[in-house]
Enzyme design. Structure first.
Site, short mmCIF file in Angstrom:
data_model
loop_
_atom_site.label_atom_id
_atom_site.label_comp_id
_atom_site.label_asym_id
_atom_site.label_seq_id
_atom_site.Cartn_x
_atom_site.Cartn_y
_atom_site.Cartn_z
N GLN A 221 0.84 -1.21 0.00
CA GLN A 221 0.00 0.00 0.00
C GLN A 221 0.87 1.25 0.00
O GLN A 221 0.35 2.36 -0.12
CB GLN A 221 -0.91 0.01 1.24
CG GLN A 221 -1.96 -1.07 1.24
CD GLN A 221 -2.87 -1.04 2.45
OE1 GLN A 221 -3.12 -2.08 3.03
NE2 GLN A 221 -3.38 0.11 2.83
N ARG A 368 -8.78 -0.20 7.85
CA ARG A 368 -9.75 0.75 7.31
C ARG A 368 -10.05 1.85 8.33
O ARG A 368 -11.20 2.17 8.62
CB ARG A 368 -11.03 0.03 6.92
CG ARG A 368 -11.70 0.71 5.75
CD ARG A 368 -12.75 -0.14 5.11
NE ARG A 368 -13.25 0.59 3.94
CZ ARG A 368 -14.11 0.08 3.07
NH1 ARG A 368 -14.55 -1.14 3.22
NH2 ARG A 368 -14.53 0.81 2.05
N CYS A 369 -8.97 2.41 8.87
CA CYS A 369 -9.14 3.51 9.82
C CYS A 369 -7.84 4.28 9.94
O CYS A 369 -6.78 3.77 9.62
CB CYS A 369 -9.62 2.99 11.16
SG CYS A 369 -8.41 2.69 12.41
#
Ligand code: CDP
Length: 784
Positions: A221, A368-369
């Site tokens: 990522q 996802r935070c």
């Protein structure tokens, strides 16, 4: 004066995602699709024990299996100073165990073979003699003075305690609590869960022994940051490292850390001189890489009799597993410090955070935070729910009473953060209206008279996404900015190269829409490239919903730079003065005369063929954008549930989600992000749990035990929007990717608590499974 034909595919248009053409045809190109001549395959031998000393490792039988090229152990890596590596939190992590194993599934040895199946077949032939030690899986017990010491190799480490951090004003908060009419408290546990992307982690490491060129195809990522870390950790020259992160099948934070498998495959390629591929299987992924959450939290809220919030105290204990590997900026260590007061105007707060080592896999990834925002949002929203119950207030009313008001923005929170913009009452009102809240409360009262359990859950979240600014946010010292490079070719087609990296979020479409908006080049003519460090400008990558706030801003800024140059060329072509040139809908024209216009395509051609004297040729530029602040998306989620008293089963009847992420570039893509996030929030609230037995055996290392929601379980979502632009973002956009995962778990759990609070049940920790609900009802004599 505007030019008439409106451009399609600009900001606000729900055009279809360009990348889906290849994805739905099965033509994506993932790490596992990469096959290089002479490529070898790697498999990892993992520890069956959670805590054990390694007496010896015998590799001969494994090594002798036909097709096996090498067996790599920690001892071999130690000879190259690679047995340990730094984590993103400045701790150390074993690449391959040398002294002890510290969690079940830890990497002990690697087999490199001509085929993947042969590498796997050789694993049981490696004999490891373990001296099993007592394991500790509970962070509270691990802090007991007599607990087995997990990190005994660390000099000066005499306990399993990792850190103690504080934020806020203790004295002022104590004073607020002393003066309060009421104090409401909540003990809550946010369980360990896993991002579980469809594609697991993997690498193809290809180091050319003649040239020293290292091509690493990785599920990354953050390819640029990883390149730098590889250079520092492995001592490889950075200019010789090229990280290529091809299509990624979901990341959700799982693909931010560097894992031992990446390091060993790279070292093996270097030593053997051939490409080496390693791709995790599902259990490898669930047992060893990047878990999330695992936070024990205690919250206390001071209130006045009228329900005014006066102060907040939070104490938390984080279970970090055997190596402290959280991904978080060095300045905001506990991650949740910055958003712990949620959407409320709470004058003072004090937060204490401690971390403990346990015999579990490391991780602490921001699933996802933005760092630990999800935990913060969950705690405050559950606490407010309990405050409403105790104060006998409506959960919507207590929120409306305490919201930061629209006119208070920019708002400085009690822990020192400046929220950029928001209109919380508007989002909540829309949710109340769409749900038909008043009617549902009447229905609930009727049902309650008949002994039926129905609950309405409310949660209003505020998210903080888009790190930097670089002066506050870093990852291992690298300042968090991001970049965009835009080249417009003579025929008016463009290529946009970014430092962020999509894992399925649709960047190839939405970032092209920003260019279309700013320059008038149709989105279809803008090729967006990401993920190749040789081919894109340096950036910090995609996680924590930072792509739109930072990479999107960089795209708008670089497009505007090109637009300024385009105006000079337009002035030359139109024989006008530069100051008289206006731009609208992709056309450049002399003020007051829109019919005499030049298109961006004509200007692009002139940039290479017909320039004014003294102007450099070409139409391209690069921007490194350091945002002045984070962006603060927000929303209100409401859930209606019915609970069966006989089984404890919770049925989600309705879910209304109002999201505000500022200006939406592509509303359809945003909707997709929200639907995905709500599904993950639903899974976390009701199904997902990675747990361990007393001996540290991981229960939840496959999808039979670790339950993900499918279309069958997932409820229908009713989604709505309000738009409050970010005042500092060039196009007013805020991030959205993680909002729904952050905000929804509390709404689901609050709905369950709303159904049962009158029975005296004030908390059920996630996942809220039927057996837990039934047990809670049974304890109160309310189960059937
Ligand atoms: O960093 P990440 O891509 O995960 O998250 P994001 O910046 O929130 O963006 C997720 C997707 O939604 C991207 O394709 C964005 O461009 C799109 N988006 C949008 O269209 N409008 C917004 N205001 C925010 C995101």
């Amino acid at each position: 004066m505007a030019v008439e034909t409106p451009l399609k595919g600009v900001i606000g248009d729900s055009i279809r995602r360009k990348e889906d053409d290849r994805f739905i045809r099965g033509r994506g190109n993932y790490v596992d699709d990469i096959s290089l001549p002479g490529m070898l395959h790697m498999a990892i031998l993992r520890s069956p024990y959670a805590h054990a000393r390694i007496r010896s490792i015998k590799v001969d039988a494994g090594q002798a299996l036909p097709g096996v090229v090498a067996v790599v152990t920690g001892e071999l890596l130690a000879q190259h100073k690679l047995a340990w590596m730094p984590t993103l939190s400045g701790d150390t992590q074993a690449v391959l165990a040398t002294d002890k194993v510290r969690f079940q599934g830890q990497e002990v040895a690697c087999v490199i073979a001509t085929e993947a199946a042969i590498a796997r077949d050789a694993l049981p032939l490696i004999e490891v003699d373990y001296d099993v030690l007592p394991a500790v899986v509970d962070p509270w017990k691990s802090l007991d003075p007599g607990a087995p010491l997990i990190r005994d190799e660390k000099e000066g480490q005499t306990s399993n305690h990792i850190y103690h951090w504080e934020a806020g004003d203790k004295a002022k908060t104590d004073e607020a609590f002393a003066k309060a009419d009421r104090v409401v408290s909540l003990e809550s546990f946010y369980p360990r869960c896993h991002p579980s992307p469809l594609e697991t982690c993997g690498i193809v490491a290809d180091i050319n022994s003649a040239t020293g060129q290292a091509n690493l195809y990785m599920t990354s990522q953050a390819p640029h940051a990883h390149r730098t870390l590889f250079a520092i950790v492995a001592g490889l020259p950075e200019e010789k490292i090229r990280i290529i992160s091809p299509d990624i099948g979901g990341g959700f934070g799982n693909k931010v850390p560097i894992y031992p498998g990446y390091v060993v495959a790279t070292a093996a390629s270097l030593l053997i001189g051939k490409p080496v591929k390693w791709v995790e299987d599902r259990s490898d992924n669930l047992i060893s890489t990047g878990f999330a959450r695992d936070f024990h939290m205690r919250g206390e809220m001071a209130l006045s009799d009228s329900g005014q919030m006066l102060g907040l105290r939070v104490k938390l204990l984080s279970d970090n597993g055997a190596f402290f590997a959280d991904a978080q900026p060095s300045k905001f260590k506990a991650g949740l410090f910055h958003i712990v007061t949620g959407s409320y105007d709470i004058p003072t707060a004090f937060v204490e955070a401690d971390g403990a080592y346990t015999n579990k896999a490391p991780g602490g990834v921001a699933y996802r935070c933005s760092f630990r925002v999800t935990e913060a949002s969950y705690l405050i929203e559950r606490l407010v729910e309990n405050a409403a119950v105790e104060m006998k207030m409506d959960p919507a009313d207590i929120r409306l009473k305490n919201f930061i008001k629209p006119e208070q923005f920019p708002y400085k929170s009690a822990t020192g953060f400046e929220y950029d913009s928001g209109d919380y009452p508007r989002a909540m009102q829309l949710a109340l209206d769409k749900l038909g809240y008043k009617e549902l409360r009447k229905e609930q009262a009727e049902k309650r008279k008949k002994g039926e359990l129905m609950g309405i859950g409310v949660a209003s979240f505020t998210e903080v996404v888009g790190a930097g600014p670089g002066k506050h946010y870093d990852i291992v010292g690298l300042r968090m900015f991001d970049s965009a490079e835009l080249r417009v070719h003579p025929t008016g087609k463009a290529i946009l190269k970014l430092g962020v990296k999509s894992q399925g979020q649709g960047h190839e479409t939405t970032f092209a829409q920003i260019v279309a908006n700013e320059l008038g080049i149709p989105a279809a003519d803008v090729e967006v490239q990401e993920g190749d460090t040789d081919n894109t400008p340096y950036g910090l990558g995609t996680y924590a919903s930072r792509s739109t706030p930072v990479g999107g801003a960089a795209t708008a800024v670089v497009s505007r730079k090109l637009r300024d140059k385009a105006k000079i060329i337009a002035a030359h072509l139109l024989e006008a003065s530069e100051g008289d040139i206006e731009f609208d809908q992709g056309k450049f024209f002399v003020r007051g005369a829109p019919s005499k216009a030049k298109t961006i395509q004509e200007i692009a051609f002139a940039a290479y063929t017909n320039l004014p004297d003294g102007l450099e040729a070409g139409l391209e530029g690069v921007t490194y954008y350091d945002p002045p602040n984070m962006t603060f998306p927000f929303g209100t989620y409401m859930v209606v549930v019915d609970i069966d008293r006989g089984t404890g089963q919770v049925k989600v009847r309705r879910m209304v989600a109002v999201d505000d992420c500022g200006v939406r570039i592509n509303p359809m893509v945003v909707e997709g992000q929200i639907h995905g996030g709500l599904t993950e929030g639903f899974g976390i609230a009701f199904m997902e749990l990675i747990t361990f037995d007393e001996e540290g055996n991981c229960i939840g290392s496959n999808f039979t035990d670790y339950l993900l929601p499918t279309a069958w379980e997932t409820p229908k979502f009713e989604t709505f929007e309000t738009v409050t632009p970010s005042p500092h973002h060039p196009i007013g956009a805020k991030g959205v990717g993680e909002s729904a995962t952050v905000g929804s778990p509390a709404a689901f759990v609050n709905a369950v608590i709303d159904a049962v609070a009158h029975l005296g049940i004030t908390n059920i920790d996630m996942p809220v499974t039927s057996d837990k609900v039934w047990a809670a009802l049974n304890e109160k004599g309310a189960a059937e």
